[in-house]
Design a protein around this motif. Structure first.
Motif, PDB file in Angstrom:
ATOM      1  N   THR B 217       1.341  -1.061  -0.199  1.00 34.28           N
ATOM      2  CA  THR B 217       0.305   0.013  -0.229  1.00 34.28           C
ATOM      3  C   THR B 217       1.125   0.907   0.340  1.00 34.28           C
ATOM      4  O   THR B 217       1.652   1.672   0.825  1.00 34.28           O
ATOM      5  CB  THR B 217      -1.164   0.046   1.432  1.00 34.28           C
ATOM      6  N   ALA B 218       0.956   1.767  -1.050  1.00 35.86           N
ATOM      7  CA  ALA B 218       1.749   3.227  -0.953  1.00 35.86           C
ATOM      8  C   ALA B 218       0.727   4.179  -0.691  1.00 35.86           C
ATOM      9  O   ALA B 218      -0.144   4.938  -0.882  1.00 35.86           O
ATOM     10  CB  ALA B 218       1.945   3.656  -2.518  1.00 35.86           C
ATOM     11  N   GLY B 219       2.142   4.773  -0.047  1.00 34.22           N
ATOM     12  CA  GLY B 219       1.287   6.738   0.382  1.00 34.22           C
ATOM     13  C   GLY B 219       2.023   7.312   0.068  1.00 34.22           C
ATOM     14  O   GLY B 219       1.084   7.989  -1.191  1.00 34.22           O
ATOM     15  N   LEU B 220       3.055   8.166   0.160  1.00 37.40           N
ATOM     16  CA  LEU B 220       3.548   8.760  -0.688  1.00 37.40           C
ATOM     17  C   LEU B 220       3.986   8.223  -2.001  1.00 37.40           C
ATOM     18  O   LEU B 220       3.955   6.899  -2.778  1.00 37.40           O
ATOM     19  CB  LEU B 220       4.652   9.385  -0.714  1.00 37.40           C
ATOM     20  N   ARG B 221       3.807   8.810  -3.511  1.00 45.47           N
ATOM     21  CA  ARG B 221       3.836   8.435  -4.786  1.00 45.47           C
ATOM     22  C   ARG B 221       5.404   7.812  -5.049  1.00 45.47           C
ATOM     23  O   ARG B 221       6.540   8.233  -4.210  1.00 45.47           O
ATOM     24  CB  ARG B 221       3.228   9.507  -6.171  1.00 45.47           C
ATOM     25  N   SER B 222       5.113   6.758  -4.942  1.00 45.58           N
ATOM     26  CA  SER B 222       6.704   6.011  -4.877  1.00 45.58           C
ATOM     27  C   SER B 222       8.128   6.556  -5.550  1.00 45.58           C
ATOM     28  O   SER B 222       9.016   5.913  -4.961  1.00 45.58           O
ATOM     29  CB  SER B 222       6.555   4.419  -5.267  1.00 45.58           C
ATOM     30  N   THR B 223       8.139   7.545  -6.798  1.00 46.61           N
ATOM     31  CA  THR B 223       8.778   7.820  -7.471  1.00 46.61           C
ATOM     32  C   THR B 223       9.069   8.915  -6.976  1.00 46.61           C
ATOM     33  O   THR B 223      10.254   9.384  -6.384  1.00 46.61           O
ATOM     34  CB  THR B 223       7.859   7.941  -8.581  1.00 46.61           C
ATOM     35  N   THR B 224       8.086   9.931  -6.329  1.00 50.38           N
ATOM     36  CA  THR B 224       8.879  11.172  -5.468  1.00 50.38           C
ATOM     37  C   THR B 224       9.513  10.620  -4.309  1.00 50.38           C
ATOM     38  O   THR B 224      10.450  11.226  -3.952  1.00 50.38           O
ATOM     39  CB  THR B 224       8.173  11.804  -5.102  1.00 50.38           C
ATOM     40  N   ALA B 225       9.295   9.808  -3.816  1.00 52.85           N
ATOM     41  CA  ALA B 225       9.819   8.788  -2.466  1.00 52.85           C
ATOM     42  C   ALA B 225      11.716   8.950  -2.856  1.00 52.85           C
ATOM     43  O   ALA B 225      12.027   9.063  -2.203  1.00 52.85           O
ATOM     44  CB  ALA B 225       8.998   7.653  -2.322  1.00 52.85           C
ATOM     45  N   TRP B 226      11.516   7.595  -3.840  1.00 53.21           N
ATOM     46  CA  TRP B 226      12.895   7.347  -4.305  1.00 53.21           C
ATOM     47  C   TRP B 226      13.391   8.416  -4.813  1.00 53.21           C
ATOM     48  O   TRP B 226      14.688   8.808  -4.267  1.00 53.21           O
ATOM     49  CB  TRP B 226      12.848   6.306  -5.136  1.00 53.21           C
ATOM     50  N   ALA B 227      13.121  10.061  -5.546  1.00 56.33           N
ATOM     51  CA  ALA B 227      13.872  11.177  -5.491  1.00 56.33           C
ATOM     52  C   ALA B 227      14.313  11.500  -4.125  1.00 56.33           C
ATOM     53  O   ALA B 227      15.371  12.032  -3.767  1.00 56.33           O
ATOM     54  CB  ALA B 227      12.890  11.704  -6.535  1.00 56.33           C
ATOM     55  N   MET B 228      13.050  11.688  -3.429  1.00 54.17           N
ATOM     56  CA  MET B 228      13.598  12.259  -2.352  1.00 54.17           C
ATOM     57  C   MET B 228      14.850  11.485  -1.340  1.00 54.17           C
ATOM     58  O   MET B 228      16.162  11.672  -1.191  1.00 54.17           O
ATOM     59  CB  MET B 228      12.564  11.920  -1.249  1.00 54.17           C
ATOM     60  N   ALA B 229      14.942  10.179  -1.554  1.00 47.07           N
ATOM     61  CA  ALA B 229      16.227   9.215  -0.948  1.00 47.07           C
ATOM     62  C   ALA B 229      17.111   9.650  -2.054  1.00 47.07           C
ATOM     63  O   ALA B 229      18.066   9.610  -1.308  1.00 47.07           O
ATOM     64  CB  ALA B 229      15.816   7.616  -1.539  1.00 47.07           C
ATOM     65  N   CYS B 230      17.013  10.176  -3.070  1.00 44.21           N
ATOM     66  CA  CYS B 230      18.401   9.703  -3.737  1.00 44.21           C
ATOM     67  C   CYS B 230      18.950  11.316  -3.892  1.00 44.21           C
ATOM     68  O   CYS B 230      20.129  11.612  -3.503  1.00 44.21           O
ATOM     69  CB  CYS B 230      18.169  10.378  -5.735  1.00 44.21           C
ATOM     70  N   LEU B 231      18.375  11.950  -3.439  1.00 45.30           N
ATOM     71  CA  LEU B 231      18.845  13.444  -3.110  1.00 45.30           C
ATOM     72  C   LEU B 231      19.344  13.484  -1.398  1.00 45.30           C
ATOM     73  O   LEU B 231      19.891  14.420  -1.472  1.00 45.30           O
ATOM     74  CB  LEU B 231      17.487  14.522  -2.545  1.00 45.30           C
ATOM     75  N   ALA B 232      18.794  12.993  -0.799  1.00 42.54           N
ATOM     76  CA  ALA B 232      19.459  12.851   1.053  1.00 42.54           C
ATOM     77  C   ALA B 232      21.229  12.032   1.162  1.00 42.54           C
ATOM     78  O   ALA B 232      20.965  12.008   2.377  1.00 42.54           O
ATOM     79  CB  ALA B 232      19.084  11.636   1.188  1.00 42.54           C
ATOM     80  N   GLU B 233      21.574  12.028  -0.048  1.00 48.74           N
ATOM     81  CA  GLU B 233      22.914  11.283  -0.035  1.00 48.74           C
ATOM     82  C   GLU B 233      23.136  10.080   1.280  1.00 48.74           C
ATOM     83  O   GLU B 233      23.852  10.128   2.066  1.00 48.74           O
ATOM     84  CB  GLU B 233      23.464  12.272   0.089  1.00 48.74           C
TER      85      GLU B 233
END
Lengths: 125, 441
Positions: B217-233
């Protein structure tokens, strides 16, 4: 809740500050979960571990073969890393309590999730 | 393997991309002719594309779904896919560098290296196949198709999507002998006519890539979630916290991509935590992500104990945000290590409140001439390498510098990058902060 997590949690009751750590662990249900051994990961966690807190918790759970401190060259000592891996990641407290050493406040652990929420009075300045 | 693109929304195999159709050229008839030329002018490229598509479909059926990769822009651009189809072509790699964020380049490189073998083999296979296919010798006349047409801008004022769709449909039938099937076609042809381009492509999957096989069950859209994780170093051995984890989407995406990390999610809601627990089990990530019930404004963690914070701050519509954004950021600031990173998804509202609260922004001296340069945090963080070498693409830099200028520092949390993202109905801002020094007493 794994012991690695317990090692990080501290009580946030007002006025307690750094004396809110470590939380005293009491477990009524514990499970051992096999977890894939990743020596690199374990080695990286070792410097972050608060050993006194870990020893205290391990003691309460009657764990055996708990290293008293990181040994010289632990990064390459597989036996040491495996022991730490087991203690930090494979022991899961499913039911129990965590107690603030300063205020005595009890935080319940249920289904493996510790409930650290404070009531309004406890957090009011 | 195409499912490995982690922040692409939809994937298309590009057949044609060209300048926009000139609507002012007069009669509708003339314009219809131009449209037909999109199809009739170059049947060879159509047939090649269909061969590629067929091969990719076969591959997809053979392979299990495992996922990795991609780029944070929500654009349905065909560019993504031609590149995916022929990964090793270096010219396209350069193109990517110019047009998109570096993540894509890195990921494609990484994926290309990982699967270099398979791709080389497949490319050989494709090339052989295409050579065998002399022009027109295989018209794939057994295909059924459907045309999906979207018009925007000047064209939309003159034509309806149905009209255009019909013109294309008829042209395709005449050219290739395919039969139209509106309900369950083999092939879907996607056409987008706008003021900027005319694009024709074939969608690769029926379902958007954002729906992951491993998330129940996704909350936030997975693509956005992944992108945020990417930014986080996220670095190996780091302690990553999501203090408002909800169903755990961000942690799941991060844990899939960066497994040698200690993840903790916190939430105040039992039902959300239960959902998160379910998700973790379904994804097989129960061992990597720990959950605690705690409030983001009273985190049960010692100060400066967390390396990275990634969080989607509830927007107040679906959830009741009891605390205000300032207390939330204050607590995040407290638990973050110096040099730690926080990537937050904020609503317009949150941003506005932060701007009102925060004093003057740190002057960004390297603002001018930002195009193509490494991220601005290198100017702000004299302590040294932040590890990011992503050049921000020129078109992005302009609009993001605007947002960045408007975001003030919060205590010792200094904003270093800020991206506007569309979440469908609303817009949000993905803000990356770095903690530069301890907050004052």
């Amino acid at each position: 809740m794994k012991l690695l997590t317990h090692n990080l949690l501290s009580s946030h009751v007002r006025g307690v500050g750094p004396r809110g750590f470590p939380l005293r662990l009491q477990a009524t249900e514990v499970r051992i979960n096999p977890v894939e051994f990743n020596p690199d990961f374990v080695a990286r966690m070792i410097p972050k571990v608060e050993w006194a807190a870990l020893l205290e918790a391990a003691d309460t759970l009657h764990l055996i073969e708990v290293p008293k401190e990181p040994i010289e060259g632990y990064e390459h000592d597989e036996e040491f890393l495996r022991k730490m891996h087991h203690i930090l990641l494979e022991v899961e407290v499913l039911e129990g309590t965590l107690q603030c050493p300063e205020s005595g406040r009890l935080f319940p652990i249920s289904r493996g999730i510790p409930n650290m929420l404070l009531s309004d009075e406890e957090t009011e300045t | 393997m195409l499912k490995k693109l982690k922040s692409a929304e939809r994937l298309f195999l590009l057949i044609k991309k060209q300048l926009p159709l000139n609507v002012s050229s007069g009669s509708k008839g003339k314009i219809f002719n131009e449209m037909q030329r999109l199809i009739n002018d170059d049947p060879e490229s159509w047939l090649k594309a269909i061969s590629i598509w067929k091969n990719l479909e076969l591959d997809a059926k053979k392979e299990k779904l495992s996922q990795k990769d991609a780029n944070p822009l929500k654009r349905k651009m065909g560019e993504n896919d031609v590149i995916v189809a022929k990964k090793l072509e270096t010219e396209q790699m350069h193109e990517i560098r110019e047009n998109k964020e570096c993540q894509l380049e890195k990921q494609i490189e990484a994926a290309a290296l990982e699967q270099g073998h398979r791709i080389t083999k497949r490319q050989e296979f494709l090339e052989e196949d295409l050579q065998k296919d002399a022009v027109g010798s295989r018209t794939h006349s057994d295909l059924t198709f459907r045309v999906s047409c979207r018009c925007s801008g000047a064209i939309a004022k003159t034509f309806t999507a149905q009209e255009v769709g019909r013109v294309f449909g008829i042209a395709l039938m005449k050219q290739f002998g395919w039969k139209a099937d509106l309900r369950n076609p083999n092939l879907e042809v996607f056409i987008h006519l706008s003021d900027i381009y005319s694009v024709v492509g074939i969608p690769m999957f029926r379902v958007p890539l954002a729906s992951r096989a491993y998330i129940k069950t996704a909350g936030l859209r997975s693509t956005t979630a992944w992108a945020m994780a990417c930014l986080a170093e996220i670095k190996a051995g780091a302690f990553v916290l999501d203090p408002m984890c909800g169903l755990g989407t961000i942690l799941l995406e991060a844990a899939k991509e960066w497994p040698d990390v200690y993840y903790v999610g916190a939430d105040v809601s039992d039902s959300q935590l239960l959902g998160a627990c379910d998700n973790l089990k379904a994804a097989g990530l129960k061992d990597k992500i720990e959950l605690i019930k705690a409030s983001v404004t009273e985190l049960p963690l010692p100060s400066e104990s967390v390396d990275t914070i990634i969080s989607d701050i509830p927007f107040g519509k679906k959830f009741k945000l009891g605390e205000d954004i300032k207390s939330i950021l204050q607590e995040m600031e407290r638990v973050l290590h110096i040099g730690g990173t926080a990537v937050l998804l904020l609503s317009e509202d949150h941003c506005r409140r932060l701007r009102d609260h925060g004093g003057t922004s740190i002057p960004l001296n390297c603002r001018e001439g930002h195009a193509g340069e490494p991220g601005s945090e290198e100017c702000l963080n004299p302590e040294g390498k932040t590890g990011i070498s992503d050049p921000v693409s020129p078109s992005f830099a302009a609009s993001n510098q605007d947002s960045l200028d408007r975001m003030p520092p919060f205590g010792s949390l200094v904003p270093v990058e800020c991206y506007k993202v569309s979440l469908g109905k609303t817009d949000a801002f993905m803000c990356k902060y770095k903690k530069l020094h301890s907050p004052g007493p």
